[in-house]
Motif scaffolding. Structure first.
Motif, PDB file in Angstrom:
ATOM      1  N   UNK A  46       0.813  -0.978   0.325  1.00  0.00           N
ATOM      2  CA  UNK A  46       0.463  -0.276  -0.178  1.00  0.00           C
ATOM      3  C   UNK A  46       0.791   1.100   0.244  1.00  0.00           C
ATOM      4  N   UNK A  47       2.024   1.063   0.759  1.00  0.00           N
ATOM      5  CA  UNK A  47       2.404   2.020   0.693  1.00  0.00           C
ATOM      6  C   UNK A  47       4.237   2.101  -0.398  1.00  0.00           C
ATOM      7  N   UNK A  48       4.026   1.523  -1.512  1.00  0.00           N
ATOM      8  CA  UNK A  48       4.534   2.063  -2.362  1.00  0.00           C
ATOM      9  C   UNK A  48       3.947   2.215  -3.222  1.00  0.00           C
ATOM     10  N   UNK A  49       2.397   1.563  -4.191  1.00  0.00           N
ATOM     11  CA  UNK A  49       1.186   2.092  -4.287  1.00  0.00           C
ATOM     12  C   UNK A  49       0.730   3.577  -4.028  1.00  0.00           C
ATOM     13  N   UNK A  50       1.168   4.399  -2.669  1.00  0.00           N
ATOM     14  CA  UNK A  50       0.440   5.291  -2.628  1.00  0.00           C
ATOM     15  C   UNK A  50       1.544   6.296  -3.061  1.00  0.00           C
ATOM     16  N   UNK A  51       2.577   6.056  -2.992  1.00  0.00           N
ATOM     17  CA  UNK A  51       4.117   6.692  -3.421  1.00  0.00           C
ATOM     18  C   UNK A  51       4.432   6.904  -4.780  1.00  0.00           C
ATOM     19  N   UNK A  52       3.905   5.669  -5.790  1.00  0.00           N
ATOM     20  CA  UNK A  52       3.810   5.628  -6.767  1.00  0.00           C
ATOM     21  C   UNK A  52       2.400   6.747  -7.378  1.00  0.00           C
ATOM     22  N   UNK A  53       1.388   6.897  -7.063  1.00  0.00           N
ATOM     23  CA  UNK A  53       0.341   7.711  -6.949  1.00  0.00           C
ATOM     24  C   UNK A  53       1.183   9.157  -7.149  1.00  0.00           C
ATOM     25  N   UNK A  54       1.463   9.139  -5.659  1.00  0.00           N
ATOM     26  CA  UNK A  54       1.983  11.098  -6.154  1.00  0.00           C
ATOM     27  C   UNK A  54       3.034  11.015  -6.665  1.00  0.00           C
ATOM     28  N   UNK A  55       4.154  10.034  -6.700  1.00  0.00           N
ATOM     29  CA  UNK A  55       5.417  10.577  -8.533  1.00  0.00           C
ATOM     30  C   UNK A  55       4.103  10.807  -9.563  1.00  0.00           C
ATOM     31  N   UNK A  56       3.041  10.164  -9.512  1.00  0.00           N
ATOM     32  CA  UNK A  56       2.273  10.185 -11.043  1.00  0.00           C
ATOM     33  C   UNK A  56       1.939  11.685 -11.169  1.00  0.00           C
ATOM     34  N   UNK A  57       1.671  12.084 -10.194  1.00  0.00           N
ATOM     35  CA  UNK A  57       0.640  13.268 -10.395  1.00  0.00           C
ATOM     36  C   UNK A  57       1.830  14.399 -10.127  1.00  0.00           C
ATOM     37  N   UNK A  58       3.125  14.237  -9.659  1.00  0.00           N
ATOM     38  CA  UNK A  58       4.200  15.050  -9.257  1.00  0.00           C
ATOM     39  C   UNK A  58       4.403  15.518 -10.829  1.00  0.00           C
ATOM     40  N   UNK A  59       5.267  14.283 -11.382  1.00  0.00           N
ATOM     41  CA  UNK A  59       5.434  14.019 -12.710  1.00  0.00           C
ATOM     42  C   UNK A  59       4.535  15.116 -13.658  1.00  0.00           C
ATOM     43  N   UNK A  60       3.131  14.275 -13.828  1.00  0.00           N
ATOM     44  CA  UNK A  60       2.030  14.702 -14.422  1.00  0.00           C
ATOM     45  C   UNK A  60       1.892  16.474 -14.384  1.00  0.00           C
ATOM     46  N   UNK A  61       1.298  17.140 -13.258  1.00  0.00           N
ATOM     47  CA  UNK A  61       2.183  18.346 -12.991  1.00  0.00           C
ATOM     48  C   UNK A  61       3.241  19.177 -13.891  1.00  0.00           C
ATOM     49  N   UNK A  62       4.481  18.074 -13.362  1.00  0.00           N
ATOM     50  CA  UNK A  62       5.541  18.825 -14.007  1.00  0.00           C
ATOM     51  C   UNK A  62       5.810  19.073 -15.438  1.00  0.00           C
ATOM     52  N   UNK A  63       5.179  18.140 -16.174  1.00  0.00           N
ATOM     53  CA  UNK A  63       4.985  17.626 -17.997  1.00  0.00           C
ATOM     54  C   UNK A  63       3.544  19.408 -18.405  1.00  0.00           C
ATOM     55  N   UNK A  64       3.007  19.188 -17.780  1.00  0.00           N
ATOM     56  CA  UNK A  64       1.596  20.140 -18.074  1.00  0.00           C
ATOM     57  C   UNK A  64       2.833  21.248 -18.207  1.00  0.00           C
ATOM     58  N   UNK A  65       3.131  21.699 -16.687  1.00  0.00           N
ATOM     59  CA  UNK A  65       4.093  23.562 -16.819  1.00  0.00           C
ATOM     60  C   UNK A  65       5.152  23.353 -17.643  1.00  0.00           C
ATOM     61  N   UNK A  66       5.534  22.758 -18.410  1.00  0.00           N
ATOM     62  CA  UNK A  66       6.284  22.411 -19.261  1.00  0.00           C
ATOM     63  C   UNK A  66       6.120  22.925 -20.665  1.00  0.00           C
TER      64      UNK A  66
END
Length: 150
Positions: free
Chosen positions: A111-131
């Motif tokens: 559950x911790x790994x899935x949660x961390x992956x979800x947060x990381x995916x959201x962060x990467x999505x936001x950074x790509x959107x900013x770019x």
């Protein structure tokens, strides 16, 4: 995302502490605008403004003064990173605790790994959107006529 060019013919009702202002474009007033970066445009300046919803000043994603190449974003990458770190620190222990309570160490790790992956995916999505937003706002829009505000 919708990018419009706005000519700030007159700027008034400026609240510098909050970054709020009103302006007139092509004779039509627009009240209570905030570019989310504390920027107050000079009268006569032209900006490229990125909206989440066309013409909705509450959905401003970023802007650029066309006299400059500097892009101002509503949520820069460093802020998104801090919010993601805060989410991990706040909700990560809950994932560990729930996993331990429901199924032991293996479930807690999963559950911790899935949660961390979800947060990381959201962060990467936001950074790509900013770019993408930065590239779109830096595109050469100087030749286009200013948008007539509604």
């Amino acid at each position: 995302m919708h990018i419009e060019q706005v000519q700030f013919d007159e700027v008034f009702d400026v609240q510098p502490a909050r970054g709020d202002f009103s302006f007139r474009c092509a004779g039509r007033p627009v009240y209570g605008v905030n570019l989310h970066s504390g920027v107050i445009p000079r009268p006569g300046s032209r900006f490229a403004v990125a909206f989440g919803k066309r013409g909705d000043w509450n959905s401003v994603l970023g802007c650029r003064d066309l006299a400059s190449s500097k892009v101002l974003l509503r949520r820069p990458g460093w802020a998104a990173s801090l919010f993601s770190l805060g989410d991990i620190l706040l909700f990560g222990p809950l994932c560990v605790g729930a996993g331990l309570a429901l199924g032991g160490p293996g479930i807690a790790i999963a559950t911790t790994a899935l949660f961390t992956l979800a947060i990381a995916a959201g962060l990467v999505h936001g950074l790509l959107q900013n770019r993408t937003l930065k590239l779109a706002l830096r595109a050469d829009v100087n030749d286009a006529a200013p948008t007539q505000m509604q």
